[in-house]
Design a protein around this motif. Structure first.
Motif, PDB file in Angstrom:
ATOM      1  N   LEU A  69     -44.920 -85.895   9.575  1.00 40.25           N
ATOM      2  CA  LEU A  69     -45.678 -86.143   8.342  1.00 40.25           C
ATOM      3  C   LEU A  69     -44.727 -86.598   7.243  1.00 40.25           C
ATOM      4  N   SER A  70     -45.186 -87.531   6.416  1.00 37.35           N
ATOM      5  CA  SER A  70     -44.445 -87.875   5.211  1.00 37.35           C
ATOM      6  C   SER A  70     -45.433 -87.943   4.055  1.00 37.35           C
ATOM      7  N   LEU A  71     -45.036 -87.409   2.923  1.00 33.66           N
ATOM      8  CA  LEU A  71     -45.899 -87.372   1.738  1.00 33.66           C
ATOM      9  C   LEU A  71     -45.198 -88.027   0.574  1.00 33.66           C
ATOM     10  N   THR A  72     -45.962 -88.691  -0.286  1.00 32.12           N
ATOM     11  CA  THR A  72     -45.383 -89.308  -1.466  1.00 32.12           C
ATOM     12  C   THR A  72     -46.420 -89.291  -2.575  1.00 32.12           C
ATOM     13  N   HIS A  73     -45.977 -89.152  -3.809  1.00 32.73           N
ATOM     14  CA  HIS A  73     -46.892 -89.392  -4.920  1.00 32.73           C
ATOM     15  C   HIS A  73     -46.125 -89.871  -6.131  1.00 32.73           C
ATOM     16  N   HIS A  74     -46.806 -90.675  -6.934  1.00 30.85           N
ATOM     17  CA  HIS A  74     -46.194 -91.237  -8.142  1.00 30.85           C
ATOM     18  C   HIS A  74     -47.346 -91.575  -9.081  1.00 30.85           C
ATOM     19  N   GLY A  75     -47.278 -91.127 -10.313  1.00 29.79           N
ATOM     20  CA  GLY A  75     -48.335 -91.425 -11.281  1.00 29.79           C
ATOM     21  C   GLY A  75     -49.677 -90.938 -10.780  1.00 29.79           C
ATOM     22  N   LEU A  79     -35.624 -80.836 -11.025  1.00 29.25           N
ATOM     23  CA  LEU A  79     -36.324 -81.442 -12.179  1.00 29.25           C
ATOM     24  C   LEU A  79     -37.493 -82.319 -11.750  1.00 29.25           C
ATOM     25  N   LYS A  80     -37.598 -82.566 -10.415  1.00 29.15           N
ATOM     26  CA  LYS A  80     -38.678 -83.378  -9.841  1.00 29.15           C
ATOM     27  C   LYS A  80     -38.715 -84.789 -10.434  1.00 29.15           C
ATOM     28  N   ILE A  81     -37.548 -85.312 -10.749  1.00 36.03           N
ATOM     29  CA  ILE A  81     -37.477 -86.699 -11.195  1.00 36.03           C
ATOM     30  C   ILE A  81     -37.849 -87.590 -10.015  1.00 36.03           C
ATOM     31  N   PRO A  98     -37.010 -87.897 -20.462  1.00 35.03           N
ATOM     32  CA  PRO A  98     -38.188 -88.755 -20.253  1.00 35.03           C
ATOM     33  C   PRO A  98     -38.654 -88.835 -18.799  1.00 35.03           C
ATOM     34  N   TYR A  99     -37.823 -88.423 -17.865  1.00 36.43           N
ATOM     35  CA  TYR A  99     -38.145 -88.610 -16.445  1.00 36.43           C
ATOM     36  C   TYR A  99     -38.517 -87.313 -15.728  1.00 36.43           C
ATOM     37  N   ILE A 100     -38.262 -86.160 -16.341  1.00 39.98           N
ATOM     38  CA  ILE A 100     -38.452 -84.896 -15.618  1.00 39.98           C
ATOM     39  C   ILE A 100     -39.943 -84.598 -15.426  1.00 39.98           C
ATOM     40  N   GLN A 101     -40.245 -83.890 -14.347  1.00 38.97           N
ATOM     41  CA  GLN A 101     -41.640 -83.507 -14.087  1.00 38.97           C
ATOM     42  C   GLN A 101     -41.771 -82.002 -13.886  1.00 38.97           C
ATOM     43  N   ASP A 102     -40.713 -81.265 -14.129  1.00 36.71           N
ATOM     44  CA  ASP A 102     -40.797 -79.810 -14.052  1.00 36.71           C
ATOM     45  C   ASP A 102     -40.204 -79.226 -15.342  1.00 36.71           C
ATOM     46  N   GLU A 103     -41.102 -78.902 -16.269  1.00 38.53           N
ATOM     47  CA  GLU A 103     -40.686 -78.423 -17.595  1.00 38.53           C
ATOM     48  C   GLU A 103     -39.881 -77.132 -17.505  1.00 38.53           C
ATOM     49  N   GLU A 104     -40.318 -76.251 -16.593  1.00 43.62           N
ATOM     50  CA  GLU A 104     -39.671 -74.946 -16.439  1.00 43.62           C
ATOM     51  C   GLU A 104     -38.198 -75.125 -16.037  1.00 43.62           C
ATOM     52  N   ALA A 105     -37.985 -75.973 -15.024  1.00 38.95           N
ATOM     53  CA  ALA A 105     -36.608 -76.231 -14.561  1.00 38.95           C
ATOM     54  C   ALA A 105     -35.799 -76.920 -15.660  1.00 38.95           C
ATOM     55  N   PHE A 106     -36.460 -77.768 -16.440  1.00 39.72           N
ATOM     56  CA  PHE A 106     -35.777 -78.473 -17.530  1.00 39.72           C
ATOM     57  C   PHE A 106     -35.340 -77.496 -18.613  1.00 39.72           C
ATOM     58  N   LYS A 107     -36.242 -76.575 -18.938  1.00 34.41           N
ATOM     59  CA  LYS A 107     -35.943 -75.559 -19.961  1.00 34.41           C
ATOM     60  C   LYS A 107     -34.739 -74.725 -19.540  1.00 34.41           C
ATOM     61  N   SER A 144     -52.408 -85.656 -13.432  1.00 37.47           N
ATOM     62  CA  SER A 144     -51.149 -86.395 -13.416  1.00 37.47           C
ATOM     63  C   SER A 144     -49.926 -85.476 -13.507  1.00 37.47           C
ATOM     64  N   ASP A 145     -50.144 -84.165 -13.655  1.00 36.57           N
ATOM     65  CA  ASP A 145     -48.951 -83.307 -13.675  1.00 36.57           C
ATOM     66  C   ASP A 145     -48.467 -83.040 -12.254  1.00 36.57           C
ATOM     67  N   PHE A 146     -47.170 -82.880 -12.129  1.00 41.66           N
ATOM     68  CA  PHE A 146     -46.504 -82.859 -10.834  1.00 41.66           C
ATOM     69  C   PHE A 146     -47.072 -81.803  -9.883  1.00 41.66           C
ATOM     70  N   LYS A 147     -47.272 -80.596 -10.396  1.00 42.75           N
ATOM     71  CA  LYS A 147     -47.691 -79.504  -9.500  1.00 42.75           C
ATOM     72  C   LYS A 147     -49.076 -79.742  -8.907  1.00 42.75           C
ATOM     73  N   SER A 148     -50.030 -80.185  -9.732  1.00 41.27           N
ATOM     74  CA  SER A 148     -51.364 -80.418  -9.166  1.00 41.27           C
ATOM     75  C   SER A 148     -51.378 -81.658  -8.279  1.00 41.27           C
ATOM     76  N   GLN A 149     -50.537 -82.658  -8.593  1.00 40.15           N
ATOM     77  CA  GLN A 149     -50.421 -83.833  -7.710  1.00 40.15           C
ATOM     78  C   GLN A 149     -49.935 -83.415  -6.329  1.00 40.15           C
ATOM     79  N   HIS A 150     -48.918 -82.569  -6.353  1.00 41.99           N
ATOM     80  CA  HIS A 150     -48.315 -82.067  -5.134  1.00 41.99           C
ATOM     81  C   HIS A 150     -49.377 -81.359  -4.284  1.00 41.99           C
TER      82      HIS A 150
END
Lengths: 84, 190
Positions: free
Chosen positions: B175-181, A37-39, A16-25, B124-130
């Motif tokens: 520099l420091s970067l952060t993102h959530h949701g 996993l980019k948690i 439920p917490y992972i944000q990298d599907e590829e690494a999770f797989k 909201s997906d991690f890669k595009s947020q990044h």
């Protein structure tokens, strides 16, 4: 508990917490929670609480401090289960 | 050195066990828990203290290169609704927190000259947020240095710390970067 079984349980916990599907797989013992996993770090404590509940164990602060990879989680869980 | 952290409150509300006592016990000392429960703003207070600890953790871990999860080793010392200090061993770091209805963000800083900005993220997906977070930081830095955006790059060093480059040469600003949701933020020590 068999290693494969343990990894499978940990995989279900972190899902439920992972944000990298590829690494999770491709999750292995070497996979790290934040780096791979980019948690979000805000969810690390949820992972710890979920592990405690799943295995009915209590994880101390010094163990929590290093529980940042699948391997470390496996070591901690295994040592706790063995004691009980 | 600078560190920052943002919490998307909508995400935090639903995807976290913040309501449980065990959650508090893993992250916060008895004194910090007293503060959290002091004014009926338990939810906001939890994430304020969390973002303070996390932003100072970034400064500390970038200093010694050690990755760990030891939130209780970071002690929050509240001054007012925005300013505070966080102590780790012999180091005390000032922090500034912004509490917005949708997010809480903290910047921790060793020197008083810095700038920060919150950005709403489209995807909201991690890669595009990044990627979006990087683009916003590059844009702000290019304006700050009065150079063209395409001359600026952000590259992480071997410890994972993002650093600015102009035309391939490393720049001194931290520099420091952060993102959530749906929210991201960058902080630049100038």
């Amino acid at each position: 508990m068999k290693k494969e079984e343990l990894i499978a349980k940990l995989k279900t916990i972190v899902q439920p917490y992972i944000q990298d599907e590829e690494a999770f797989k491709n999750l292995t013992e070497e996979t790290t929670f934040v780096g791979d996993l980019k948690i979000n770090s805000a969810n690390l404590v949820d992972v710890i609480l979920d592990v405690e509940d799943e295995f009915d164990i209590r994880i101390e602060n010094d163990e929590m401090e290093r529980m940042l990879s699948v391997k470390a989680a496996m070591e901690i869980v295994t040592s706790k289960i063995a004691k009980e | 050195m600078i560190g920052n952290d943002i919490v998307d409150l909508e995400c935090a509300k639903h995807n976290s066990r913040w309501r449980e006592q065990r959650f508090l016990d893993k992250l916060f000392s008895a004194i910090e828990q007293d503060y959290i429960l002091s004014d009926g703003k338990r939810f906001q207070n939890i994430w304020r203290l969390w973002s303070m600890k996390e932003s100072v953790y970034k400064i500390i871990s970038r200093g010694d290169g050690i990755v760990r999860f030891n939130p209780k080793d970071f002690t929050c010392l509240i001054m007012n609704t925005t300013q505070a200090h966080v102590r780790f061993e012999n180091t005390t770091v000032p922090t500034l927190t912004e509490t917005h209805p949708d997010f809480i963000q903290t910047t921790a800083f060793l020197k008083p000259d810095w700038t920060s900005e919150v950005v709403q993220l489209v995807h909201s997906d991690f890669k595009s947020q990044h990627k979006q977070s990087y683009q916003h930081a590059i844009k702000a830095y290019a304006i700050l240095k009065n150079v063209s955006q395409n001359m600026v790059e952000i590259i992480k060093n071997r410890l994972g710390v993002p650093q600015f480059y102009i035309n391939g040469s490393l720049q001194p600003e931290h520099l420091s970067l952060t993102h959530h949701g749906h929210f991201g933020a960058f902080a630049i020590a100038v």
